[in-house]
Design a protein around this motif. Sequence first.
Motif, PDB file in Angstrom:
ATOM      1  N   GLY A   1     -19.683  -8.650-115.616  1.00 32.31           N
ATOM      2  CA  GLY A   1     -18.588  -8.780-116.568  1.00 32.31           C
ATOM      3  C   GLY A   1     -17.339  -9.411-115.975  1.00 32.31           C
ATOM      4  N   GLY A   2     -17.366  -9.714-114.679  1.00 34.94           N
ATOM      5  CA  GLY A   2     -16.220 -10.347-114.027  1.00 34.94           C
ATOM      6  C   GLY A   2     -14.994  -9.458-113.929  1.00 34.94           C
ATOM      7  N   LEU A   3     -15.180  -8.137-114.009  1.00 35.63           N
ATOM      8  CA  LEU A   3     -14.026  -7.231-114.010  1.00 35.63           C
ATOM      9  C   LEU A   3     -13.250  -7.277-112.702  1.00 35.63           C
ATOM     10  N   TYR A   4     -13.936  -7.573-111.604  1.00 37.46           N
ATOM     11  CA  TYR A   4     -13.261  -7.639-110.303  1.00 37.46           C
ATOM     12  C   TYR A   4     -12.225  -8.755-110.258  1.00 37.46           C
ATOM     13  N   GLU A   5     -12.343  -9.736-111.158  1.00 39.07           N
ATOM     14  CA  GLU A   5     -11.390 -10.850-111.190  1.00 39.07           C
ATOM     15  C   GLU A   5     -10.001 -10.370-111.613  1.00 39.07           C
ATOM     16  N   VAL A   6      -9.955  -9.320-112.449  1.00 37.34           N
ATOM     17  CA  VAL A   6      -8.679  -8.827-112.976  1.00 37.34           C
ATOM     18  C   VAL A   6      -8.378  -7.393-112.530  1.00 37.34           C
ATOM     19  N   SER A   7      -9.319  -6.806-111.792  1.00 37.86           N
ATOM     20  CA  SER A   7      -9.152  -5.443-111.276  1.00 37.86           C
ATOM     21  C   SER A   7      -9.890  -5.371-109.944  1.00 37.86           C
ATOM     22  N   PRO A   8      -9.275  -5.907-108.875  1.00 40.48           N
ATOM     23  CA  PRO A   8     -10.028  -6.223-107.656  1.00 40.48           C
ATOM     24  C   PRO A   8     -10.227  -5.090-106.646  1.00 40.48           C
TER      25      PRO A   8
ATOM     26  N   ILE B   1     -36.768   1.347-112.377  1.00 35.08           N
ATOM     27  CA  ILE B   1     -36.502   2.065-111.132  1.00 35.08           C
ATOM     28  C   ILE B   1     -36.634   1.114-109.940  1.00 35.08           C
ATOM     29  N   VAL B   2     -37.625   0.252-110.002  1.00 32.91           N
ATOM     30  CA  VAL B   2     -37.786  -0.768-108.954  1.00 32.91           C
ATOM     31  C   VAL B   2     -36.610  -1.741-108.991  1.00 32.91           C
ATOM     32  N   HIS B   3     -36.209  -2.121-110.210  1.00 31.48           N
ATOM     33  CA  HIS B   3     -35.151  -3.123-110.377  1.00 31.48           C
ATOM     34  C   HIS B   3     -33.809  -2.648-109.828  1.00 31.48           C
ATOM     35  N   ILE B   4     -33.455  -1.381-110.047  1.00 30.87           N
ATOM     36  CA  ILE B   4     -32.125  -0.921-109.633  1.00 30.87           C
ATOM     37  C   ILE B   4     -32.042  -0.579-108.146  1.00 30.87           C
ATOM     38  N   ASP B   5     -33.192  -0.511-107.475  1.00 35.31           N
ATOM     39  CA  ASP B   5     -33.186  -0.221-106.038  1.00 35.31           C
ATOM     40  C   ASP B   5     -32.566  -1.405-105.284  1.00 35.31           C
ATOM     41  N   GLY B   6     -31.412  -1.202-104.717  1.00 33.36           N
ATOM     42  CA  GLY B   6     -30.713  -2.275-103.994  1.00 33.36           C
ATOM     43  C   GLY B   6     -29.824  -3.138-104.870  1.00 33.36           C
ATOM     44  N   LEU B   7     -29.831  -2.898-106.192  1.00 28.50           N
ATOM     45  CA  LEU B   7     -29.053  -3.738-107.104  1.00 28.50           C
ATOM     46  C   LEU B   7     -27.556  -3.649-106.826  1.00 28.50           C
ATOM     47  N   ALA B   8     -27.058  -2.436-106.540  1.00 30.01           N
ATOM     48  CA  ALA B   8     -25.624  -2.261-106.292  1.00 30.01           C
ATOM     49  C   ALA B   8     -25.170  -3.055-105.068  1.00 30.01           C
ATOM     50  N   ASP B   9     -25.963  -3.038-104.015  1.00 35.18           N
ATOM     51  CA  ASP B   9     -25.601  -3.774-102.800  1.00 35.18           C
ATOM     52  C   ASP B   9     -25.543  -5.277-103.067  1.00 35.18           C
ATOM     53  N   LYS B  10     -26.518  -5.762-103.828  1.00 38.92           N
ATOM     54  CA  LYS B  10     -26.542  -7.198-104.154  1.00 38.92           C
ATOM     55  C   LYS B  10     -25.327  -7.586-104.991  1.00 38.92           C
ATOM     56  N   ALA B  11     -24.970  -6.723-105.951  1.00 42.46           N
ATOM     57  CA  ALA B  11     -23.823  -7.011-106.817  1.00 42.46           C
ATOM     58  C   ALA B  11     -22.530  -7.039-106.005  1.00 42.46           C
ATOM     59  N   LEU B  12     -22.401  -6.077-105.077  1.00 39.25           N
ATOM     60  CA  LEU B  12     -21.194  -6.039-104.244  1.00 39.25           C
ATOM     61  C   LEU B  12     -21.107  -7.282-103.356  1.00 39.25           C
ATOM     62  N   GLU B  13     -22.237  -7.727-102.834  1.00 41.16           N
ATOM     63  CA  GLU B  13     -22.257  -8.949-102.017  1.00 41.16           C
ATOM     64  C   GLU B  13     -21.782 -10.148-102.833  1.00 41.16           C
ATOM     65  N   LYS B  14     -22.229 -10.248-104.082  1.00 40.15           N
ATOM     66  CA  LYS B  14     -21.797 -11.356-104.954  1.00 40.15           C
ATOM     67  C   LYS B  14     -20.299 -11.295-105.205  1.00 40.15           C
ATOM     68  N   ILE B  15     -19.814 -10.084-105.486  1.00 38.63           N
ATOM     69  CA  ILE B  15     -18.378  -9.915-105.755  1.00 38.63           C
ATOM     70  C   ILE B  15     -17.553 -10.361-104.553  1.00 38.63           C
ATOM     71  N   GLN B  16     -17.946  -9.899-103.365  1.00 35.19           N
ATOM     72  CA  GLN B  16     -17.183 -10.231-102.161  1.00 35.19           C
ATOM     73  C   GLN B  16     -17.294 -11.713-101.807  1.00 35.19           C
ATOM     74  N   ALA B  17     -18.419 -12.326-102.150  1.00 30.62           N
ATOM     75  CA  ALA B  17     -18.574 -13.762-101.906  1.00 30.62           C
ATOM     76  C   ALA B  17     -17.714 -14.582-102.867  1.00 30.62           C
ATOM     77  N   ASN B  18     -17.453 -14.039-104.056  1.00 34.99           N
ATOM     78  CA  ASN B  18     -16.719 -14.771-105.096  1.00 34.99           C
ATOM     79  C   ASN B  18     -15.212 -14.574-105.033  1.00 34.99           C
ATOM     80  N   SER B  19     -14.758 -13.535-104.323  1.00 35.75           N
ATOM     81  CA  SER B  19     -13.324 -13.246-104.327  1.00 35.75           C
ATOM     82  C   SER B  19     -12.851 -12.713-102.973  1.00 35.75           C
ATOM     83  N   ASP B  20     -11.757 -13.307-102.487  1.00 32.08           N
ATOM     84  CA  ASP B  20     -11.135 -12.830-101.245  1.00 32.08           C
ATOM     85  C   ASP B  20     -10.146 -11.700-101.522  1.00 32.08           C
ATOM     86  N   GLU B  21      -9.864 -11.434-102.801  1.00 32.44           N
ATOM     87  CA  GLU B  21      -8.870 -10.424-103.149  1.00 32.44           C
ATOM     88  C   GLU B  21      -9.481  -9.021-103.281  1.00 32.44           C
TER      89      GLU B  21
END
Length: 342
Positions: free
Chosen positions: A221-228, A272-292
């Motif tokens: 949802g791109g929430l980290y862009e406005v709430s980092p 259950i298989v899908h969500i295993d590791g999903l949070a880590d991947k999402a956090l990696e994307k967020i940190q790659a997309n924003s320095d803030e």
Amino acid sequence: MSSTRKFRKLAGISALAFAGLTAANAVNAANWRYAHEEYEGDVQDVFAYKFKAYIEENSDHTLQIYRFGELGESDDIMEQTQAGILNFVNQSPGFTGSLIPEAQIFFIPYLMPTDMNTVIKFFRESEAINEDFPELYSEKGLELLKMYPEGEMVVTVDEPVTSPEEFSNKKIRVMTNPLLSETYSAFGATPTPLPWGEVYGALQTNMIQGQENPIFWIESGGLYEVSPNLIFTGHGWFTTAMMANQDFYNGLSDEDKKLVQDAADFAFEEIIVHIDGLADKALEKIQANSDEVTVTRLNDEQIEAFRARAPQVEEKFIEMTGEDGAELLEQFKEDLKDVQKD
């Protein structure tokens, strides 16, 4: 009768028989409708498409899936399901709580563990989940097919927060759920109910200073862009529920009921298989997309300051739901003890 005429007659009968069979199959086959609350590729969307795949591979039925916004917001798709316009709906207890107050139990902070293996075992084995909740949903004309977890809740704020005192005067968006409002009041914040469609803009204009969601939803949802500033408080997991209009479900043949149940079980195992590791991947994307972006993981002492405020939320839950809610909470805790001791 000549052999040619016999052949033509038999061919005519065969054609009629085939047409009749095709018509019968067309009558028996149905195009079912299913709506959920998330975007393409998010957890509820993956669950829905796994459910669809099983239905269509094992029957003549087809399934039309509607994502967030295509038929309105969460309240809209629930109303359409209760009216029989939709056959299936996926809605989190955050919104179902106004319809089924006991469903708000998932928003009592620090009730659910955050260890994934324990959470999954709880959803598989819990008496509260698998026996008590279906009865509660049934009373509202809904056939509960599957409850499942999506991910640990993470709070995003306009600045890093490590204590309830630092939440003071901050407006935190909550779903339209009275108990979730009580949680953030207990945490020291000012809970502000808003529909999802207004959240990004409200964060962007500082009408609110924070919100909570699983990390994959914060990323998509791109929430980290406005709430980092991401705060891992360890206070719970986001839970959701997939259900059917009960009149529709009760009208199915035994064969189709089994098909639907098997499809829900299949989608659960896949998710259950899908969500295993999903949070880590999402956090990696967020940190790659924003320095803030900042990430704050509360330590045990900091968590204890928040956890100490949970009992007042439990008291509010019992006040809202009465004796039935108290019994459900007791069963919930017993189920958690059982899975944690193993």
